[in-house]
Design a protein around this motif. Structure first.
Motif, PDB file in Angstrom:
ATOM      1  N   MET A 145       0.846  -1.194   0.000  1.00 35.66           N
ATOM      2  CA  MET A 145       0.000   0.000   0.000  1.00 35.66           C
ATOM      3  C   MET A 145       0.883   1.246   0.000  1.00 35.66           C
ATOM      4  SD  MET A 145      -3.065   0.909   2.703  1.00 35.66           S
ATOM      5  CE  MET A 145      -4.321  -0.129   1.961  1.00 35.66           C
ATOM      6  N   ILE A 146       0.567   2.188  -0.880  1.00 34.53           N
ATOM      7  CA  ILE A 146       1.276   3.459  -0.951  1.00 34.53           C
ATOM      8  C   ILE A 146       0.244   4.562  -0.740  1.00 34.53           C
ATOM      9  CG2 ILE A 146       2.719   4.972  -2.344  1.00 34.53           C
ATOM     10  CD1 ILE A 146       3.481   2.411  -3.958  1.00 34.53           C
ATOM     11  N   ILE A 147       0.403   5.301   0.355  1.00 38.72           N
ATOM     12  CA  ILE A 147      -0.542   6.334   0.754  1.00 38.72           C
ATOM     13  C   ILE A 147       0.117   7.698   0.577  1.00 38.72           C
ATOM     14  CG2 ILE A 147      -1.875   7.283   2.684  1.00 38.72           C
ATOM     15  CD1 ILE A 147      -1.829   4.430   3.895  1.00 38.72           C
ATOM     16  N   THR A 148      -0.524   8.563  -0.183  1.00 36.67           N
ATOM     17  CA  THR A 148      -0.029   9.926  -0.362  1.00 36.67           C
ATOM     18  C   THR A 148      -1.060  10.895   0.207  1.00 36.67           C
ATOM     19  OG1 THR A 148       1.126   9.291  -2.394  1.00 36.67           O
ATOM     20  CG2 THR A 148       0.793  11.647  -2.019  1.00 36.67           C
ATOM     21  N   LEU A 149      -0.628  11.728   1.153  1.00 36.23           N
ATOM     22  CA  LEU A 149      -1.509  12.733   1.752  1.00 36.23           C
ATOM     23  C   LEU A 149      -0.809  14.083   1.664  1.00 36.23           C
ATOM     24  CD1 LEU A 149      -4.098  13.471   3.250  1.00 36.23           C
ATOM     25  CD2 LEU A 149      -2.952  12.883   5.398  1.00 36.23           C
ATOM     26  N   LYS A 150      -1.412  14.989   0.891  1.00 37.27           N
ATOM     27  CA  LYS A 150      -0.848  16.326   0.708  1.00 37.27           C
ATOM     28  C   LYS A 150      -1.956  17.335   0.947  1.00 37.27           C
ATOM     29  CE  LYS A 150       2.233  18.959  -2.275  1.00 37.27           C
ATOM     30  NZ  LYS A 150       3.017  18.952  -3.527  1.00 37.27           N
ATOM     31  N   GLY A 151      -1.770  18.161   1.974  1.00 35.71           N
ATOM     32  CA  GLY A 151      -2.858  19.041   2.381  1.00 35.71           C
ATOM     33  C   GLY A 151      -4.011  18.188   2.868  1.00 35.71           C
ATOM     34  N   ASP A 152      -5.182  18.373   2.281  1.00 37.33           N
ATOM     35  CA  ASP A 152      -6.325  17.528   2.653  1.00 37.33           C
ATOM     36  C   ASP A 152      -6.680  16.561   1.533  1.00 37.33           C
ATOM     37  OD1 ASP A 152      -7.476  19.177   0.762  1.00 37.33           O
ATOM     38  OD2 ASP A 152      -9.157  19.834   2.028  1.00 37.33           O
ATOM     39  N   ARG A 153      -5.710  16.256   0.662  1.00 36.87           N
ATOM     40  CA  ARG A 153      -5.963  15.384  -0.482  1.00 36.87           C
ATOM     41  C   ARG A 153      -5.238  14.049  -0.326  1.00 36.87           C
ATOM     42  NH1 ARG A 153     -10.201  16.968  -3.860  1.00 36.87           N
ATOM     43  NH2 ARG A 153     -10.488  19.192  -3.434  1.00 36.87           N
ATOM     44  N   LEU A 154      -5.990  12.980  -0.516  1.00 31.82           N
ATOM     45  CA  LEU A 154      -5.506  11.618  -0.263  1.00 31.82           C
ATOM     46  C   LEU A 154      -5.556  10.768  -1.527  1.00 31.82           C
ATOM     47  CD1 LEU A 154      -4.772   9.324   1.878  1.00 31.82           C
ATOM     48  CD2 LEU A 154      -7.234   8.852   1.908  1.00 31.82           C
ATOM     49  N   THR A 155      -4.484  10.028  -1.772  1.00 36.71           N
ATOM     50  CA  THR A 155      -4.441   9.021  -2.832  1.00 36.71           C
ATOM     51  C   THR A 155      -3.910   7.726  -2.227  1.00 36.71           C
ATOM     52  OG1 THR A 155      -4.107  10.639  -4.595  1.00 36.71           O
ATOM     53  CG2 THR A 155      -3.428   8.371  -5.061  1.00 36.71           C
TER      54      THR A 155
ATOM     55  N   ASN B 134      -6.877  11.394  -5.167  1.00 36.98           N
ATOM     56  CA  ASN B 134      -7.029  12.829  -4.918  1.00 36.98           C
ATOM     57  C   ASN B 134      -8.337  13.155  -4.213  1.00 36.98           C
ATOM     58  OD1 ASN B 134      -5.883  15.432  -5.081  1.00 36.98           O
ATOM     59  ND2 ASN B 134      -7.211  15.948  -6.808  1.00 36.98           N
ATOM     60  N   ALA B 135      -8.701  12.332  -3.224  1.00 38.99           N
ATOM     61  CA  ALA B 135      -9.943  12.524  -2.479  1.00 38.99           C
ATOM     62  C   ALA B 135      -9.725  13.520  -1.344  1.00 38.99           C
ATOM     63  CB  ALA B 135     -10.438  11.195  -1.928  1.00 38.99           C
TER      64      ALA B 135
ATOM     65  N   VAL C  47      -9.211  17.737   7.999  1.00 34.71           N
ATOM     66  CA  VAL C  47      -8.174  16.862   8.535  1.00 34.71           C
ATOM     67  C   VAL C  47      -7.086  17.712   9.193  1.00 34.71           C
ATOM     68  CG1 VAL C  47      -6.807  16.777   6.397  1.00 34.71           C
ATOM     69  CG2 VAL C  47      -6.690  14.872   8.019  1.00 34.71           C
ATOM     70  N   PRO C  48      -6.563  17.305  10.356  1.00 36.97           N
ATOM     71  CA  PRO C  48      -5.494  18.080  11.007  1.00 36.97           C
ATOM     72  C   PRO C  48      -4.286  18.249  10.086  1.00 36.97           C
ATOM     73  CG  PRO C  48      -6.381  16.436  12.502  1.00 36.97           C
ATOM     74  CD  PRO C  48      -6.972  16.143  11.167  1.00 36.97           C
ATOM     75  N   GLU C  49      -3.519  19.292  10.328  1.00 35.24           N
ATOM     76  CA  GLU C  49      -2.347  19.544   9.493  1.00 35.24           C
ATOM     77  C   GLU C  49      -1.220  18.568   9.790  1.00 35.24           C
ATOM     78  OE1 GLU C  49      -1.104  23.564   9.818  1.00 35.24           O
ATOM     79  OE2 GLU C  49      -2.966  24.381   8.965  1.00 35.24           O
ATOM     80  N   LYS C  50      -1.228  18.015  11.004  1.00 32.85           N
ATOM     81  CA  LYS C  50      -0.120  17.168  11.411  1.00 32.85           C
ATOM     82  C   LYS C  50      -0.586  16.192  12.484  1.00 32.85           C
ATOM     83  CE  LYS C  50       4.837  17.999  11.953  1.00 32.85           C
ATOM     84  NZ  LYS C  50       5.870  19.018  12.278  1.00 32.85           N
ATOM     85  N   GLY C  51       0.085  15.054  12.611  1.00 38.87           N
ATOM     86  CA  GLY C  51      -0.253  14.107  13.665  1.00 38.87           C
ATOM     87  C   GLY C  51       0.500  12.799  13.502  1.00 38.87           C
ATOM     88  N   ARG C  52       0.380  11.958  14.507  1.00 36.27           N
ATOM     89  CA  ARG C  52       1.080  10.679  14.480  1.00 36.27           C
ATOM     90  C   ARG C  52       0.389   9.693  13.533  1.00 36.27           C
ATOM     91  NH1 ARG C  52       1.590  11.980  20.145  1.00 36.27           N
ATOM     92  NH2 ARG C  52       3.814  12.138  20.695  1.00 36.27           N
TER      93      ARG C  52
END
Length: 425
Positions: free
Chosen positions: A373-383, A394-395, A400-405
């Motif tokens: 699985m390859i997860i890309t999260l940039k800003g509030d956009r997820l692939t 690009n969902a 979504v918080p800007e940062k977290g564990r």
């Protein structure tokens, strides 16, 4: 940009353990059920006999036993039975039947002795006369099931092919479960019951892609292959979240207040690269929705009712930015892994947002095999890319918080993680 990567699996070596008696000849130790009795070192079904199952579940094995049929006797051997429902449908039933009885002369082919009921017919003509002992050997190994009667192979079945031909049959999809005698009130007898488990070497994850491990790639290891340095776990959880060389093995049994495994560091925009696989059988079956990727809603049948599919309940996920709402789900649901359940089911969000967080395709490999699985999260956009297929593209994750564990989720299922790399963007 990481190219789509198809996971190549290491072929599993196979070995046999020593045959083990499943019946001690004296009582029903190791079995669960009623309506069976012990007569002359044999298990005999009484008129009240229905299902008698092993306490233990099995996956791959050679089961051997002797059986004796009374006139018109009818019973069965259930395999991969989850412990509830009719073994012929929630598992699979191999027929044990007096084919010579007049009352059975008009049966369908798949109902005769040795057949996988409703699924695959056996050859006829190899039973001994009624009242004599027969010997049967059933070999279950992955997708392959073979039935040998008195030295002759009478049935060979490929479960993967049968699953495609019978998509509504739930049991044919299973690859582990209890062994069961399926009684119908006839005095069918069993003795000399042994099992020889086929031990398969645990599959190993493929090596990570060069573009992840190459110098200057920007990726760093989140799991060092030795211990849980860099991770936060509950008290006593090293017994459950256990480093085992290149993999982290989780047995699904944490009793800590915080059962998930968390990264010490917080992350914002990222590419997360991780391999995972189910490492044990499901403990139960549940009905789960068949989703429409175009809407994010449950599909409806011709009567307007939700379509629910009975599945082995396997469940986990990866928390992003410190919370369970922005969780990329890992599970055995009909729609496949990659869904963001916390957003998809929240009807405060527009439908186009919820639909985009529904997997476009089920890309999961068969249970027990490794997935990448390859997860890309940039800003509030997820692939999310799973096994070379983009399942979420690009969902939006509104709010979504800007940062977290990051967390690897406990949900009671046994699974493994490997090749955990991250690149901050």
């Amino acid at each position: 940009m990481i190219r789509n990567i198809t996971l190549l699996l290491t072929a599993a070596a196979v070995a046999h353990a020593d045959p083990t008696p499943l019946f001690n000849g004296k009582d029903l130790t190791g079995w669960v059920g009623s309506g069976y009795e012990i007569i002359d070192d044999a298990i005999v079904c009484t008129p009240k006999g229905r299902n008698l199952m092993t306490e233990k579940q099995y996956s791959n094995y050679v089961l051997e036993f002797d059986f004796k049929l009374p006139p018109a006797g009818n019973n069965g051997v259930g395999i991969h039975y989850p412990g509830n429902g009719n073994p012929a449908y929630t598992g699979m039933e191999i027929q044990v039947l007096d084919n010579t009885a007049k009352k059975y002369e008009k049966l369908k082919d798949y109902q005769f002795h040795g057949s996988l009921y409703t699924l695959n017919a056996a050859k006829k003509g190899f039973l001994k006369p009624v009242g004599e002992w027969n010997h049967e050997k059933i070999t279950v190994n992955g997708d392959k099931v073979t039935v040998e009667l008195n030295g002759t192979v009478i049935n060979e079945a490929n479960l993967a092919e049968l699953s495609k031909a019978h998509p509504k049959h739930q049991g044919v999809k299973r690859r582990s479960g209890h062994i069961t005698f399926c009684g119908h009130g006839d005095r069918v007898s069993y003795k000399n019951i042994t099992i020889d488990e086929i031990v398969k070497e645990t599959p190993k994850p493929a090596a990570p892609a060069e573009e992840v491990t190459a110098e200057g790639s920007g990726f760093i290891k989140l799991y060092n292959g030795k211990d849980l340095t860099g991770w936060i776990h509950g008290a006593g959880d090293l017994e459950h979240w256990k480093p085992m060389g290149e993999v982290i093995h989780y047995d699904g049994k944490s009793r800590s207040k915080e059962k998930n495994l968390w990264s010490e560091k917080e992350f914002g925009d990222l590419v997360l690269y991780v391999d995972w696989r189910w490492a044990g059988p499901a403990s139960k079956q549940l009905k789960r929705p068949l989703l429409d990727p175009a809407t994010g809603e449950t599909k409806l049948d011709e009567n307007g009712k939700p379509i629910l599919v009975l599945v082995d309940e396997l469940d986990s996920g990866i928390y992003l930015r410190g919370n369970n709402r922005s969780q990329v789900n890992i599970w055995n649901w009909p729609g496949g892994s990659g869904e963001v359940y916390g957003y998809r089911t929240n009807k405060n969000h527009p439908q186009e947002v919820r639909a985009a967080l529904t997997p476009k395709v089920k890309a999961d490999n068969p249970v027990g095999e490794w997935n990448r699985m390859i997860i890309t999260l940039k800003g509030d956009r997820l692939t999310v890319n799973l096994n070379g297929k983009t399942v979420i593209e690009n969902a939006q994750l509104p709010g979504v918080p800007e940062k977290g564990r990051i967390a690897l989720q406990h949900h009671g299922s046994e699974l493994e993680f490997a090749n955990i790399y991250i690149k901050e963007l």
